[in-house]
Scaffold this motif. Structure first.
Motif, mmCIF file in Angstrom:
data_model
loop_
_atom_site.group_PDB
_atom_site.id
_atom_site.type_symbol
_atom_site.label_atom_id
_atom_site.label_comp_id
_atom_site.label_asym_id
_atom_site.label_seq_id
_atom_site.Cartn_x
_atom_site.Cartn_y
_atom_site.Cartn_z
ATOM 1 N N LEU A 165 0.837 -1.328 0.050
ATOM 2 C CA LEU A 165 -0.123 0.027 0.005
ATOM 3 C C LEU A 165 0.779 1.313 0.247
ATOM 4 C CD1 LEU A 165 -2.712 1.534 0.328
ATOM 5 C CD2 LEU A 165 -2.574 1.367 2.938
ATOM 6 N N ASN A 166 1.883 1.236 0.824
ATOM 7 C CA ASN A 166 2.731 2.307 1.004
ATOM 8 C C ASN A 166 3.589 2.566 -0.548
ATOM 9 O OD1 ASN A 166 3.396 3.604 3.808
ATOM 10 N ND2 ASN A 166 2.798 1.424 4.055
ATOM 11 N N LYS A 167 4.067 1.414 -1.048
ATOM 12 C CA LYS A 167 4.403 1.726 -2.368
ATOM 13 C C LYS A 167 3.556 2.322 -3.633
ATOM 14 C CE LYS A 167 7.161 -1.346 -5.664
ATOM 15 N NZ LYS A 167 6.587 -2.334 -6.803
ATOM 16 N N GLU A 168 2.292 1.723 -3.338
ATOM 17 C CA GLU A 168 1.357 2.199 -4.078
ATOM 18 C C GLU A 168 1.298 3.868 -4.031
ATOM 19 O OE1 GLU A 168 -3.148 1.245 -5.489
ATOM 20 O OE2 GLU A 168 -2.059 -0.209 -4.174
ATOM 21 N N ALA A 169 1.134 4.335 -2.811
ATOM 22 C CA ALA A 169 1.048 5.677 -2.380
ATOM 23 C C ALA A 169 2.292 6.481 -3.128
ATOM 24 C CB ALA A 169 0.847 6.095 -0.914
ATOM 25 N N PHE A 170 3.328 5.852 -2.782
ATOM 26 C CA PHE A 170 4.780 6.316 -3.283
ATOM 27 C C PHE A 170 4.801 6.745 -4.746
ATOM 28 C CE2 PHE A 170 9.289 6.150 -4.440
ATOM 29 C CZ PHE A 170 9.780 7.120 -3.433
ATOM 30 N N GLU A 171 4.472 5.618 -5.467
ATOM 31 C CA GLU A 171 4.338 5.804 -6.881
ATOM 32 C C GLU A 171 3.373 6.873 -7.379
ATOM 33 O OE1 GLU A 171 4.155 1.584 -7.826
ATOM 34 O OE2 GLU A 171 6.060 1.463 -7.553
#
Lengths: 181, 358
Positions: A165-171
């Motif tokens: 989820l954090n990776k998705e937000a970051f991208e």
């Protein structure tokens, strides 16, 4: 290369973690780093901030009063730190949250609708990752992959399920910045 | 190369304690150094047989240190300003009884209960005695998270070499900030108790007795002479300092710990403006590097001493300079931290504009 940044917002928005993740990633890439948090009464309900310095050479003062980048997640942070952006340098702010945007003509201003993006992902807590993604895209100081990998090392294992989820937000943050510049 | 980590100053100090083979930690939590006991409680049981105990108070902690040091154990305590004040009686006893131990003061703003923000207002207390009687602590002043690690190792070595309490004098900022650190490997130590340790009478030897009570003044004076001889030796052999840009310097900035770090940045700004500024950073505050200042003074137009207090090390700098050059002061108090820009402004006011705008 030297980057003198400050991450600021309400206590609980994850501003200290943003600086810490950046510092950790930069250290992994062989840079000298220094992370200095505000601590004390202002953290409880008030504003929190951390100075993060990244450099190719040894870092002198951890305490600095002007910045290459200001990251502001709430209104008081814009008011407090907009005047401290070095001329020609930049401020990134959460344009969902902040009603009175920065006004200076001699700096670059990047509005990122971070809270809106985080709400799309159904978790306001990843606002900090959206903005960190935008920052990473803009400044190119650390490799985005290093930041994501850093999450595995910084977070305790019980939180690892939240990394996708954090990776998705970051991208998402990186995309938002790409559209701006 | 040792293990590289990104750590807070307080956590790095605690990890160094474990790695240095510290036998016991006694302490009582206080901001801004509570991470020390938190980290030790969590990590020490995984990595060592170290005793980690939260005492009932700072008085309890320092007297546990006294007892355990007397048994020849490698021991340490940490606190912040008000807590360190409570420990002064114990430190005087430990110094008199000539026992080794390590104490860290993560200085916060005072006087009184004060504030939790960083300060250097305990300089006098640390280097001039602090408790009653003629004694000294050996005082090390780290200016980075790396030195929080390194000085634990050096601190224990000095304490044991001289059988004297050693203090690491840092501040809330050094304790709270994170930097890259290289950790030293775990140290295997000789666990045999030294001759003077109270671990039971050895066959054929006299009873070992540790005390700081010498009721006959003749005897008390003898003890004082032994202590003073030890301090003279420490003053001769253990002075540590750092110099930067001294070669062409016309002016000097000086400060210790965080103050020195901020001065380094001020020096960079000053040099960009064309001022030939150098820097002296005392690393040992006791013994103080008097000679370094004294020898440079005649070649220098002026020294600006920068501290996070009302001017405490200033007295030692003036003693060292002995009137051979001008010494001015810039300080912030009560938990406020000077900025590099403020320091350069003060420097210009004193030395470039001739004090007109001061």
């Amino acid at each position: 290369m030297k980057e003198e940044a400050i991450f600021s917002g309400f206590g609980g928005q994850g501003v200290l973690s943003m600086g810490q993740m950046l510092a950790y990633a930069a250290m992994k890439e062989g840079k000298e780093v220094c992370w200095f948090p505000s601590y004390g009464p202002e953290m409880r309900g008030g504003t929190a901030n951390c100075i993060t310095i990244i450099s190719d050479s040894l870092i002198s003062s951890p305490i600095i009063s002007t910045f290459d980048t200001v990251i502001a997640l709430n209104q008081p942070s814009v008011e407090k730190f907009e005047p401290k952006v070095k001329p020609g340098a930049c401020i990134i702010y959460d344009s969902t949250n902040i009603i009175e945007p920065p006004k200076r003509k001699d700096i670059k201003i990047y509005p990122i609708a971070g809270s809106e993006a985080a709400l799309k992902l159904k978790n306001l807590k990843v606002l900090n990752m959206v903005i960190l993604g935008a920052y990473t895209q803009l400044k190119g100081i650390v490799n985005p992959e290093t930041v994501i990998n850093a999450l595995y090392e910084i977070l305790p294992e019980r939180h690892h399920r939240l990394i996708p989820l954090n990776k998705e937000a970051f991208e998402l943050g990186m995309d938002l910045m790409m559209k701006l510049v | 190369m040792g293990e590289i980590r990104l750590m807070k100053g307080n956590e790095a100090l605690a990890e160094a304690m474990i790695r240095a083979g510290c036998d016991a930690y006694f302490g009582y939590p206080i901001t801004p150094q509570s991470e020390v006991i938190e980290y030790l409680s969590r990590e020490a049981p995984k990595k060592s047989k170290m005793v980690v105990l939260q005492a009932e108070s700072e008085l309890g902690a320092i007297n546990m240190i006294y007892g355990a040091a007397g048994c020849g154990k490698r021991v340490m305590t940490t606190s912040s300003s008000p807590g360190i004040s409570l420990m002064q009686e114990g430190l005087s006893y430990i110094a008199s009884a000539q026992l080794p131990c390590l104490v860290a003061n993560i200085n916060r703003g005072g006087p009184g209960l004060g504030t939790i923000q960083p300060s250097q207002s305990d300089y006098m207390q640390a280097v001039k005695g602090g408790g009653h009687g003629d004694y000294h602590l050996i005082v090390l002043a780290p200016y980075s998270v790396q030195e929080m690690v390194d000085f634990v190792k050096i601190g224990f070595e000095l304490a044991e070499k001289y059988r004297n309490p050693v203090m690491i004098l840092a501040d809330g900022a050094i304790g709270q900030m994170m930097e890259k650190v290289e950790l030293f490997d775990f140290i295997e130590r000789n666990q045999e108790a030294p001759e003077w340790a109270t671990v039971g009478r050895r066959p054929g030897k006299d009873r070992v007795f540790i005390t700081s009570l010498f009721i006959q003044p003749e005897k008390m004076e003898e003890v004082n002479k032994i202590l003073q001889a030890k301090y003279r030796e420490v003053e001769k052999k253990e002075v540590r300092y750092q110099q930067l840009n001294i070669e062409d310097a016309e002016y000097l900035l000086t400060g210790y710990g965080l103050g020195a770090r901020i001065c380094m940045k001020a020096m960079e700004i000053g040099r960009e403006k064309g001022y030939k500024i150098g820097l002296i950073r005392p690393i040992t505050l006791y013994p103080f590097p008097y000679n370094v200042y004294n020898e440079l003074a005649p070649k220098i137009k002026g020294i600006l001493d920068v501290e996070m207090n009302a001017g405490q090390m200033l007295e030692d700098v003036k003693l060292a300079v002995d009137g051979k050059t001008t010494v001015k002061f810039y300080g912030r108090m009560g938990g406020m931290i000077p900025t590099p820009e403020e320091i350069i402004e003060s420097f210009e006011n004193h030395f470039i504009y001739g004090g007109k705008n001061v």
